[in-house]
Motif scaffolding. Structure first.
Motif, mmCIF file in Angstrom:
data_model
loop_
_atom_site.group_PDB
_atom_site.id
_atom_site.type_symbol
_atom_site.label_atom_id
_atom_site.label_comp_id
_atom_site.label_asym_id
_atom_site.label_seq_id
_atom_site.Cartn_x
_atom_site.Cartn_y
_atom_site.Cartn_z
ATOM 1 N N VAL A 185 0.876 -1.167 0.000
ATOM 2 C CA VAL A 185 0.000 0.000 0.000
ATOM 3 C C VAL A 185 0.915 1.219 0.000
ATOM 4 O O VAL A 185 1.889 1.258 0.736
ATOM 5 C CB VAL A 185 -0.911 0.032 1.242
ATOM 6 C CG1 VAL A 185 -1.745 1.295 1.289
ATOM 7 C CG2 VAL A 185 -1.804 -1.195 1.283
ATOM 8 N N THR A 186 0.619 2.195 -0.849
ATOM 9 C CA THR A 186 1.412 3.417 -0.861
ATOM 10 C C THR A 186 0.479 4.620 -0.786
ATOM 11 O O THR A 186 -0.724 4.502 -1.002
ATOM 12 C CB THR A 186 2.300 3.528 -2.120
ATOM 13 O OG1 THR A 186 1.454 3.548 -3.276
ATOM 14 C CG2 THR A 186 3.279 2.373 -2.221
ATOM 15 N N HIS A 187 1.076 5.765 -0.503
ATOM 16 C CA HIS A 187 0.304 7.008 -0.449
ATOM 17 C C HIS A 187 0.965 8.046 -1.347
ATOM 18 O O HIS A 187 2.177 8.251 -1.284
ATOM 19 C CB HIS A 187 0.237 7.555 0.973
ATOM 20 C CG HIS A 187 -0.451 8.882 1.041
ATOM 21 N ND1 HIS A 187 -1.821 9.008 0.969
ATOM 22 C CD2 HIS A 187 0.035 10.139 1.115
ATOM 23 C CE1 HIS A 187 -2.135 10.294 1.028
ATOM 24 N NE2 HIS A 187 -1.022 11.002 1.108
ATOM 25 N N CYS A 188 0.172 8.681 -2.181
ATOM 26 C CA CYS A 188 0.617 9.801 -3.011
ATOM 27 C C CYS A 188 -0.182 11.022 -2.563
ATOM 28 O O CYS A 188 -1.417 10.969 -2.565
ATOM 29 C CB CYS A 188 0.364 9.516 -4.490
ATOM 30 S SG CYS A 188 0.650 10.951 -5.546
ATOM 31 N N PRO A 189 0.474 12.113 -2.203
ATOM 32 C CA PRO A 189 -0.274 13.281 -1.753
ATOM 33 C C PRO A 189 -1.146 13.903 -2.843
ATOM 34 O O PRO A 189 -2.073 14.649 -2.546
ATOM 35 C CB PRO A 189 0.823 14.258 -1.306
ATOM 36 C CG PRO A 189 2.056 13.804 -1.985
ATOM 37 C CD PRO A 189 1.906 12.320 -2.178
ATOM 38 N N LYS A 214 -2.677 11.920 -5.360
ATOM 39 C CA LYS A 214 -3.681 10.967 -5.830
ATOM 40 C C LYS A 214 -4.399 10.250 -4.693
ATOM 41 O O LYS A 214 -5.549 9.888 -4.838
ATOM 42 C CB LYS A 214 -3.028 9.949 -6.776
ATOM 43 C CG LYS A 214 -2.501 10.566 -8.067
ATOM 44 C CD LYS A 214 -1.940 9.554 -9.020
ATOM 45 C CE LYS A 214 -0.624 8.997 -8.669
ATOM 46 N NZ LYS A 214 0.576 9.685 -8.983
ATOM 47 N N GLY A 215 -3.730 9.980 -3.588
ATOM 48 C CA GLY A 215 -4.344 9.288 -2.461
ATOM 49 C C GLY A 215 -3.641 7.980 -2.145
ATOM 50 O O GLY A 215 -2.471 7.785 -2.491
ATOM 51 N N ASP A 216 -4.360 7.059 -1.501
ATOM 52 C CA ASP A 216 -3.821 5.755 -1.105
ATOM 53 C C ASP A 216 -4.076 4.742 -2.210
ATOM 54 O O ASP A 216 -5.181 4.667 -2.747
ATOM 55 C CB ASP A 216 -4.468 5.269 0.189
ATOM 56 C CG ASP A 216 -4.135 6.168 1.366
ATOM 57 O OD1 ASP A 216 -3.021 6.720 1.397
ATOM 58 O OD2 ASP A 216 -5.000 6.312 2.254
ATOM 59 N N SER A 217 -3.053 3.947 -2.513
ATOM 60 C CA SER A 217 -3.181 2.962 -3.592
ATOM 61 C C SER A 217 -3.212 1.548 -3.046
ATOM 62 O O SER A 217 -2.660 1.253 -1.994
ATOM 63 C CB SER A 217 -2.016 3.098 -4.574
ATOM 64 O OG SER A 217 -0.814 2.763 -3.912
ATOM 65 N N THR A 218 -3.872 0.693 -3.791
ATOM 66 C CA THR A 218 -3.880 -0.746 -3.554
ATOM 67 C C THR A 218 -3.113 -1.380 -4.704
ATOM 68 O O THR A 218 -3.312 -1.007 -5.862
ATOM 69 C CB THR A 218 -5.323 -1.285 -3.561
ATOM 70 O OG1 THR A 218 -6.060 -0.624 -2.527
ATOM 71 C CG2 THR A 218 -5.364 -2.791 -3.350
ATOM 72 N N TYR A 239 -6.340 3.431 -7.248
ATOM 73 C CA TYR A 239 -6.710 4.371 -6.194
ATOM 74 C C TYR A 239 -8.213 4.250 -6.044
ATOM 75 O O TYR A 239 -8.972 4.845 -6.793
ATOM 76 C CB TYR A 239 -6.298 5.800 -6.570
ATOM 77 C CG TYR A 239 -4.808 5.981 -6.615
ATOM 78 C CD1 TYR A 239 -4.104 6.356 -5.477
ATOM 79 C CD2 TYR A 239 -4.092 5.747 -7.789
ATOM 80 C CE1 TYR A 239 -2.719 6.511 -5.506
ATOM 81 C CE2 TYR A 239 -2.717 5.891 -7.822
ATOM 82 C CZ TYR A 239 -2.035 6.276 -6.678
ATOM 83 O OH TYR A 239 -0.670 6.415 -6.711
#
Length: 114
Positions: free
Chosen positions: A64-68, A70-74, A88
């Motif tokens: 799981v990652t977070h992009c400021p 785009k948001g949180d990714s799966t 996202y």
């Protein structure tokens, strides 16, 4: 061009040409309804509607990652390729156009655009 969070950093563009994703000879995705995300400093990515992806070939990864922007990714994996795609599911408000779509790591799979 679609509305974006930060037009200087990210832009979204309808992409009506056919996009196919293959792992070796196996077709994973096939669409004429991709959205091309262009983000400064990164390769362009095609976000493909989930209904045009053979989700039976993918499994949810623990990544799981977070992009400021785009948001949180799966992330998703194929049986032999870890973290081959991501989505996202609840992107930030300005990126709602990519909700319900997957992007693929084109270093791990083959993308054909017609």
């Amino acid at each position: 061009m679609l509305d974006t969070a930060n037009t200087a950093r990210i832009t979204l563009h309808p992409h009506t040409r056919r996009v196919r994703i293959y792992s070796d000879d196996t077709l994973i995705a096939d669409t004429k309804d991709a959205i091309e995300l262009r983000e400064r400093g990164y390769p362009n990515r095609h976000y493909i509607p989930e209904e045009d992806v053979d989700m039976s070939q993918l499994s949810t990864s623990s990544t799981v990652t977070h992009c400021p922007f785009k948001g949180d990714s799966t992330y998703y994996s194929l049986s032999s390729i870890t973290d081959v795609a991501w989505s996202y599911d609840q992107p930030v408000e300005q990126m709602q156009a990519i909700a319900g779509r997957l992007a693929f790591d084109t270093k791990k799979v083959t993308q054909q655009t017609e």
